[in-house]
Design a protein around this motif. Sequence first.
Motif, PDB file in Angstrom:
ATOM      1  N   CYS A  75      27.219 164.306  21.837  1.00 29.67           N
ATOM      2  CA  CYS A  75      26.555 165.232  22.778  1.00 29.67           C
ATOM      3  C   CYS A  75      27.438 166.432  23.125  1.00 29.67           C
ATOM      4  O   CYS A  75      27.475 166.868  24.279  1.00 29.67           O
ATOM      5  CB  CYS A  75      26.177 164.501  24.067  1.00 29.67           C
ATOM      6  SG  CYS A  75      25.180 163.068  23.766  1.00 29.67           S
ATOM      7  N   SER A  78      25.119 172.249  22.571  1.00 30.09           N
ATOM      8  CA  SER A  78      23.719 172.509  22.938  1.00 30.09           C
ATOM      9  C   SER A  78      22.975 173.129  21.751  1.00 30.09           C
ATOM     10  O   SER A  78      21.745 173.195  21.761  1.00 30.09           O
ATOM     11  CB  SER A  78      23.640 173.399  24.173  1.00 30.09           C
ATOM     12  OG  SER A  78      24.415 174.533  23.984  1.00 30.09           O
ATOM     13  N   TRP A 102      23.219 165.139  14.503  1.00 32.70           N
ATOM     14  CA  TRP A 102      22.194 164.857  15.523  1.00 32.70           C
ATOM     15  C   TRP A 102      22.832 164.190  16.750  1.00 32.70           C
ATOM     16  O   TRP A 102      22.506 164.492  17.887  1.00 32.70           O
ATOM     17  CB  TRP A 102      21.112 163.968  14.898  1.00 32.70           C
ATOM     18  CG  TRP A 102      19.884 163.775  15.739  1.00 32.70           C
ATOM     19  CD1 TRP A 102      19.450 162.615  16.299  1.00 32.70           C
ATOM     20  CD2 TRP A 102      18.912 164.770  16.103  1.00 32.70           C
ATOM     21  NE1 TRP A 102      18.273 162.815  16.984  1.00 32.70           N
ATOM     22  CE2 TRP A 102      17.924 164.127  16.874  1.00 32.70           C
ATOM     23  CE3 TRP A 102      18.781 166.143  15.846  1.00 32.70           C
ATOM     24  CZ2 TRP A 102      16.826 164.810  17.410  1.00 32.70           C
ATOM     25  CZ3 TRP A 102      17.685 166.817  16.376  1.00 32.70           C
ATOM     26  CH2 TRP A 102      16.733 166.144  17.147  1.00 32.70           C
ATOM     27  N   ARG A 106      23.380 167.720  22.201  1.00 35.25           N
ATOM     28  CA  ARG A 106      22.922 167.283  23.524  1.00 35.25           C
ATOM     29  C   ARG A 106      21.404 167.285  23.603  1.00 35.25           C
ATOM     30  O   ARG A 106      20.744 167.884  22.772  1.00 35.25           O
ATOM     31  CB  ARG A 106      23.369 168.289  24.581  1.00 35.25           C
ATOM     32  CG  ARG A 106      24.800 168.221  24.862  1.00 35.25           C
ATOM     33  CD  ARG A 106      25.095 169.117  26.050  1.00 35.25           C
ATOM     34  NE  ARG A 106      26.522 169.267  26.140  1.00 35.25           N
ATOM     35  CZ  ARG A 106      27.126 170.283  26.711  1.00 35.25           C
ATOM     36  NH1 ARG A 106      26.419 171.257  27.263  1.00 35.25           N
ATOM     37  NH2 ARG A 106      28.426 170.335  26.756  1.00 35.25           N
ATOM     38  N   ARG A 107      20.888 166.681  24.646  1.00 31.56           N
ATOM     39  CA  ARG A 107      19.464 166.779  24.969  1.00 31.56           C
ATOM     40  C   ARG A 107      19.361 167.497  26.315  1.00 31.56           C
ATOM     41  O   ARG A 107      19.923 166.971  27.282  1.00 31.56           O
ATOM     42  CB  ARG A 107      18.869 165.374  25.085  1.00 31.56           C
ATOM     43  CG  ARG A 107      17.368 165.338  25.162  1.00 31.56           C
ATOM     44  CD  ARG A 107      16.882 163.913  25.313  1.00 31.56           C
ATOM     45  NE  ARG A 107      17.176 163.055  24.170  1.00 31.56           N
ATOM     46  CZ  ARG A 107      16.436 162.967  23.069  1.00 31.56           C
ATOM     47  NH1 ARG A 107      15.359 163.701  22.969  1.00 31.56           N
ATOM     48  NH2 ARG A 107      16.775 162.149  22.091  1.00 31.56           N
ATOM     49  N   PRO A 108      18.774 168.679  26.468  1.00 30.99           N
ATOM     50  CA  PRO A 108      18.102 169.412  25.409  1.00 30.99           C
ATOM     51  C   PRO A 108      19.115 170.157  24.533  1.00 30.99           C
ATOM     52  O   PRO A 108      20.178 170.547  24.992  1.00 30.99           O
ATOM     53  CB  PRO A 108      17.229 170.410  26.172  1.00 30.99           C
ATOM     54  CG  PRO A 108      17.987 170.695  27.425  1.00 30.99           C
ATOM     55  CD  PRO A 108      18.701 169.412  27.767  1.00 30.99           C
ATOM     56  N   PRO A 146      12.417 163.955  17.478  1.00 28.47           N
ATOM     57  CA  PRO A 146      12.736 165.236  18.124  1.00 28.47           C
ATOM     58  C   PRO A 146      11.665 165.581  19.140  1.00 28.47           C
ATOM     59  O   PRO A 146      10.549 165.049  19.070  1.00 28.47           O
ATOM     60  CB  PRO A 146      12.703 166.222  16.956  1.00 28.47           C
ATOM     61  CG  PRO A 146      11.750 165.622  15.990  1.00 28.47           C
ATOM     62  CD  PRO A 146      11.853 164.139  16.132  1.00 28.47           C
ATOM     63  N   SER A 147      11.975 166.462  20.084  1.00 27.67           N
ATOM     64  CA  SER A 147      10.902 166.865  21.000  1.00 27.67           C
ATOM     65  C   SER A 147      10.018 167.911  20.338  1.00 27.67           C
ATOM     66  O   SER A 147       8.849 168.034  20.681  1.00 27.67           O
ATOM     67  CB  SER A 147      11.467 167.328  22.340  1.00 27.67           C
ATOM     68  OG  SER A 147      12.196 168.489  22.164  1.00 27.67           O
ATOM     69  N   GLU A 171      14.234 170.530  17.939  1.00 31.66           N
ATOM     70  CA  GLU A 171      14.665 170.434  19.346  1.00 31.66           C
ATOM     71  C   GLU A 171      14.792 168.977  19.741  1.00 31.66           C
ATOM     72  O   GLU A 171      13.927 168.154  19.438  1.00 31.66           O
ATOM     73  CB  GLU A 171      13.673 171.155  20.245  1.00 31.66           C
ATOM     74  CG  GLU A 171      13.800 172.660  20.095  1.00 31.66           C
ATOM     75  CD  GLU A 171      12.787 173.413  20.936  1.00 31.66           C
ATOM     76  OE1 GLU A 171      13.131 173.842  22.044  1.00 31.66           O
ATOM     77  OE2 GLU A 171      11.633 173.552  20.474  1.00 31.66           O
ATOM     78  N   LYS A 172      15.899 168.675  20.428  1.00 34.95           N
ATOM     79  CA  LYS A 172      16.159 167.312  20.870  1.00 34.95           C
ATOM     80  C   LYS A 172      15.821 167.206  22.353  1.00 34.95           C
ATOM     81  O   LYS A 172      16.121 168.137  23.097  1.00 34.95           O
ATOM     82  CB  LYS A 172      17.631 167.008  20.633  1.00 34.95           C
ATOM     83  CG  LYS A 172      18.043 165.573  20.856  1.00 34.95           C
ATOM     84  CD  LYS A 172      19.472 165.383  20.393  1.00 34.95           C
ATOM     85  CE  LYS A 172      19.950 163.958  20.593  1.00 34.95           C
ATOM     86  NZ  LYS A 172      21.347 163.782  20.222  1.00 34.95           N
TER      87      LYS A 172
END
Length: 172
Positions: A75, A78, A102, A106-108, A146-147, A171-172
């Motif tokens: 993570c 970004s 991956w 980080r998320r997001p 992924p988002s 996008e994560k």
Amino acid sequence: MWRSDLRSAFLAKLPTGGRIADIGCGAGADTSFFAAAGLSVLALDKCERAIGQIPHQPNVTAVCAELETFDFELCAFSGIWACAVLCFLPRDRFEVSFDRLWLSLRRPGVLAITMPMVDSARLVGPKRLLGITECQMREFLERHRPSSVQVSVYWSQRHLSRLRWFIAMVEK
Ligand SMILES: C[S@@+](CC[C@H](N)C(=O)[O-])C[C@H]1O[C@@H](n2cnc3c(N)ncnc32)[C@H](O)[C@@H]1O
């Protein structure tokens, strides 16, 4: 689609704050662009000569290393920009290398990868590039939950043979 469009699309999706990584950064054209935009950048490439050509900038850390073995922090980023680099991996290293990137996102966060859009490995100029179909790529990316995934196709302006490439913004 021009390189400047690809960079802008990436910047538009990038969450504010945090560091980014430019994987397979070459001589650092994209790194310098992102650094000039105020981002803190880890620029990584396995080629020492390429790393040596990256202009010194206070917000850039340039590292000579292979993406398969570099010790990425979990993570840490970004955003990850991996342009025309995963296609140089042997097919059986693609998934594990993607996973490493991956996990360091980080998320997001947003991961941008470009790959040649073909069915299988094939000769392109003097180098053997790994290609993948859009459908295979989408299936592969969906497994990572992924988002969102946005895939855009473009013709390379830079490579010897005119090749269709795609950029996936994941996008994560
Ligand atoms: C075609 S260049 C792309 C450079 C830059 N990303 C761009 O789009 O202009 C590929 C770069 O990836 C680097 N590269 C290839 N395989 C790599 C690996 N396994 N780990 C780190 N860098 C790698 C090469 O040294 C080269 O500089």
